[in-house]
Design an enzyme around this catalytic site. Structure first.
Site, PDB file in Angstrom:
ATOM      1  N   HIS A  83     -35.089  -8.287 -34.198  1.00  0.00           N
ATOM      2  CA  HIS A  83     -36.120  -9.175 -33.652  1.00  0.00           C
ATOM      3  C   HIS A  83     -36.035  -9.294 -32.136  1.00  0.00           C
ATOM      4  O   HIS A  83     -37.024  -9.633 -31.487  1.00  0.00           O
ATOM      5  CB  HIS A  83     -36.097 -10.552 -34.341  1.00  0.00           C
ATOM      6  CG  HIS A  83     -34.990 -11.469 -33.940  1.00  0.00           C
ATOM      7  ND1 HIS A  83     -33.841 -11.644 -34.689  1.00  0.00           N
ATOM      8  CD2 HIS A  83     -34.859 -12.300 -32.877  1.00  0.00           C
ATOM      9  CE1 HIS A  83     -33.069 -12.538 -34.105  1.00  0.00           C
ATOM     10  NE2 HIS A  83     -33.661 -12.952 -33.003  1.00  0.00           N
ATOM     11  N   ASP A 219     -30.918  -7.194 -39.623  1.00  0.00           N
ATOM     12  CA  ASP A 219     -31.556  -7.541 -38.343  1.00  0.00           C
ATOM     13  C   ASP A 219     -30.810  -6.900 -37.169  1.00  0.00           C
ATOM     14  O   ASP A 219     -30.077  -7.560 -36.445  1.00  0.00           O
ATOM     15  CB  ASP A 219     -31.596  -9.064 -38.194  1.00  0.00           C
ATOM     16  CG  ASP A 219     -32.554  -9.520 -37.107  1.00  0.00           C
ATOM     17  OD1 ASP A 219     -33.008  -8.682 -36.320  1.00  0.00           O
ATOM     18  OD2 ASP A 219     -32.834 -10.730 -37.045  1.00  0.00           O
ATOM     19  N   SER A 627     -28.955 -14.806 -30.533  1.00  0.00           N
ATOM     20  CA  SER A 627     -29.459 -13.684 -31.327  1.00  0.00           C
ATOM     21  C   SER A 627     -28.955 -12.379 -30.724  1.00  0.00           C
ATOM     22  O   SER A 627     -29.130 -12.130 -29.532  1.00  0.00           O
ATOM     23  CB  SER A 627     -30.986 -13.685 -31.342  1.00  0.00           C
ATOM     24  OG  SER A 627     -31.474 -14.751 -32.101  1.00  0.00           O
TER      25      SER A 627
END
Length: 695
Positions: A83, A219, A627
């Site tokens: 992402h 991810d 992240s």
């Protein structure tokens, strides 16, 4: 039985007493080093941060200013979240080459794709410059005078800092302006896409699984840093070579077990752990609900259109994910604040602070702070909500209104002369081109009609048929000419004429009112932070996140989100297949992954029980910006990739609770499995240093 109870108590105390905090890596010696050791770490503070020798910090890069990444080979191979690289993957995608749907794997260095504007920044060193920044600042100064003084001091410090020509500096405030650190940085701007799994792996579960556990998302994405012939930062050039890092992370094949030490190293964005109770109450009971409603209305329109058209799905994939991300986060945050009774806990802490003031005869100095914060937040809430709703509608969720907002800024630049206008116009032309590249007028109009009622009763959707700014050619044509000519044409445009009064009101009334009240509150909260640390000195105060490099340590742990429910800390590929729904945009599974599961062809990446791990939980205190952060084991090896938090614990930005706050990480073995067995990108596996620390 007695022994079991003692052990359970010991585990609870370990988690409760030593978890939480986002620590400055240059200040780990002492308490933090001891805490990490008690949790199982074998790393010294110098292993993590060292100016003179290579250390873990040299492998950790700030990815495009919003995520974290880590170097995992001696040739600059870079790992981050899917992402985080989504925008770049999308920009290279088309109906002919749908890298979102099919994935992308460069077969050699020549196939690696450049990304205009993408950068990765490393920290060279960190210095405490509090004394220098606060020199000349006195308590009788106004907030504006203090800011002016600290800004001037900061500029002088940065100008005098010794650094290489290609390095940069920045100074950031900590503890709400009571401490300051200087960062010397290196920014690399030639970053190329190397590999990415299909969305059905990299975004498996999409919005339904976002912020929740169990998670089964691969991810991750791979990039590479390129540098000039001297291994220094440089703009993109075919002559650039793969970067030779000061340090890269070895990759562990041994996996994790519950209780294992985990260190997450990255660039957390923003937390507000020291807000007063009145602020948390305003955020969770007024601000969040209003913004949730706006985004929910926008998402209903976008989701419906994405399911109807592959073209729209590609156009809006990144935008939809961005809007949905914090919509769901705010919902979980409100739930967590209520579940953990955070407001009452803050009120209890404030009562302790007030009592300590009495005992120490400091009521005359600090006793006004909390009552004033109560009064000021009551006055602040209406303008805070109005401003936030404006930003949601005119900047974040509706693209036509966002263009109008940018055009207003261009118009303002014209008052400074033709040169300033031309520079602003060039910037705006770039923004419009970027926006209209992935724009659908029907979708955007649907969003407009859905969200505008949250802000005004004056809704005119006919502007979409009359404006020049739903088409690139007509938009560029309108912007041709002198500033006088452009402004005349612009004021005749239907969309600009509609948006202009709202934007003028924002700049004239809403924003000044917000800034005035917010500045006063910030000044009080700076005093409160200083008073807390002085009056209640035995508490453990870690600085709020501010997008600077931080360490957070913890352990692999499951948790109990509610009565009679316990979540194990590891998820497996079995769970992917249990969630599999053929053709579903969130839960479809590629045929090759199905085949690998059926034959159990996991290679060397299976767990000792023969199952393939996908994700795991830790007690690390993380937030947005973490992240892509590496999850590092007790010896400094890569074991996972941070990408999310559990829904019940998203309130950790304001209230970290070790009982329910958990970060979610992709198991590095799943990453390796997808690269190797699924994608067949063996060249990338060979590039890494694979280790067996447990053997």
């Amino acid at each position: 039985m007695k022994l079991i109870k003692i052990l359970i108590l010991f585990i609870t105390i370990q988690v409760s007493a030593q978890q939480g905090g986002m620590w400055i890596p240059s200040l780990l010696q002492g308490m933090n080093e001891d805490d990490m050791e008690s949790l199982g770490s074998k790393l010294s503070a110098k292993d993590i941060y060292d100016v003179n020798q290579s250390s873990l910090k040299d492998a950790i890069g700030h990815f495009n200013g919003g995520c974290t990444s880590e170097v995992i080979s001696k040739r600059g191979l870079l790992l981050t979240n899917h992402h985080c690289g989504y925008g770049q993957i999308q920009s290279h995608s088309s109906l002919e080459n749908d890298y979102l749907k099919d994935g992308f794997w460069a077969k050699n260095f020549e196939d690696e794709l450049p990304n205009n504007g993408l950068y990765v920044e490393f920290i060279v060193r960190i210095e405490d410059v509090t004394t220098q920044v606060l020199e000349g600042v006195t308590e009788d100064m106004t907030a504006r005078e203090k800011q002016s003084k600290t800004d001037g001091n900061s500029n002088r410090i940065q100008s005098a800092t010794k650094k290489e020509d290609w390095q940069n500096t920045k100074i950031k405030s900590f503890y709400k302006g009571n401490q300051y650190f200087l960062f010397v940085t290196e920014r690399f701007e030639d970053i190329r896409l190397v590999g990415a799994p299909p969305t059905s792996i990299g975004k498996f579960g999409s919005d339904t699984d976002n912020w929740v556990w169990p998670r089964h998302t691969g991810d991750f994405s791979l990039f590479r840093i390129y540098a000039d012939k001297n291994n220094r930062p440089a703009a993109y050039s075919k002559d650039n070579k793969p970067y030779k890092p000061k340090h890269f992370l070895p990759v562990s094949l041994d996996g994790i077990s519950e209780g294992d030490f985990t260190l997450v190293f990255g660039f957390p964005g923003t937390t507000e752990e020291y807000l007063p109770a009145v602020a948390i109450k305003e955020i969770t009971e007024q601000l969040n609900p209003s913004n949730i409603a706006i985004r929910e209305a926008a998402l209903k329109v976008i989701d419906k259109k994405m399911q109807e058209s592959d073209e729209i799905r590609i156009q809006y994939a990144s935008k939809q994910a961005r809007i949905a991300n914090y919509w769901k986060k705010w919902i979980g945050e409100n739930t967590g604040i209520k579940k953990s009774n955070a407001i009452a806990k803050k009120q209890a802490e404030e009562a302790i602070f007030t009592e300590a003031l009495k005992k120490q005869n400091l009521e005359s100095k600090f006793g006004n702070i909390l009552p004033e914060l109560e009064t000021q937040y009551e006055a602040f809430a209406p303008v805070d909500i109005k401003r936030s709703n404006f930003v949601e509608i005119f900047v974040r969720t509706n693209e036509l209104m966002s263009m109008m907002f940018g055009l207003t800024q261009m118009v303002n630049a014209s008052f400074k002369g033709e040169d300033a206008f031309n520079a602003a116009r060039e910037s705006m032309q770039g923004k419009i081109k970027s926006t209209l590249k992935n724009f659908n007028a029907e979708v955007d109009q649907g969003v407009f009609e859905a969200i505008m009622p949250f802000y005004t009763e004056n809704i005119d959707a006919s502007i979409y048929e009359k404006t020049a700014f739903t088409n690139l050619d007509s938009a560029m044509s309108l912007l041709e000419g002198s500033s006088t000519e452009v402004l005349e044409k612009l004021n005749s445009d239907a969309a600009y004429a509609y948006a202009k009064p709202f934007i003028i009101d924002f700049y004239t009334n809403i924003e000044p009112d917000f800034q005035e009240k917010n500045t006063a509150i910030n000044a009080l909260e700076t005093q409160y932070m200083k008073a807390l640390m002085q009056v209640v000195p035995n508490e453990c105060y870690y600085p709020d996140a501010n997008s600077t490099l931080r360490v957070t340590y913890g352990q692999v742990r499951g948790y109990t989100p509610r009565d009679a429910v316990y979540y194990n800390p590891v998820s497996y590929l079995d769970g992917v297949m249990e969630k599999y729904i053929p053709g579903d945009y969130e839960f479809d599974v590629p045929q090759k992954l199905q085949d690998l599961y059926t034959t159990k062809d996991y290679g060397r990446y299976a767990d000792k029980n023969g199952k393939l791990p996908v994700c795991f939980l830790g007690t690390n205190h993380t937030t947005g910006g973490n992240s892509g952060s590496p999850a590092i084991d007790a010896e400094g090896n890569l074991i996972g990739l941070n990408f999310d938090r559990v829904w019940e614990g998203t309130m950790s930005d304001m209230n970290y609770d070790p009982e329910i706050c958990r970060n979610i990480m992709v198991d590095i073995r799943y990453v390796l499995f997808i690269i190797d067995k699924y994608a067949g990108a063996e060249r990338l596996i060979k590039e890494m240093k694979l280790v067996h620390p447990k053997k």
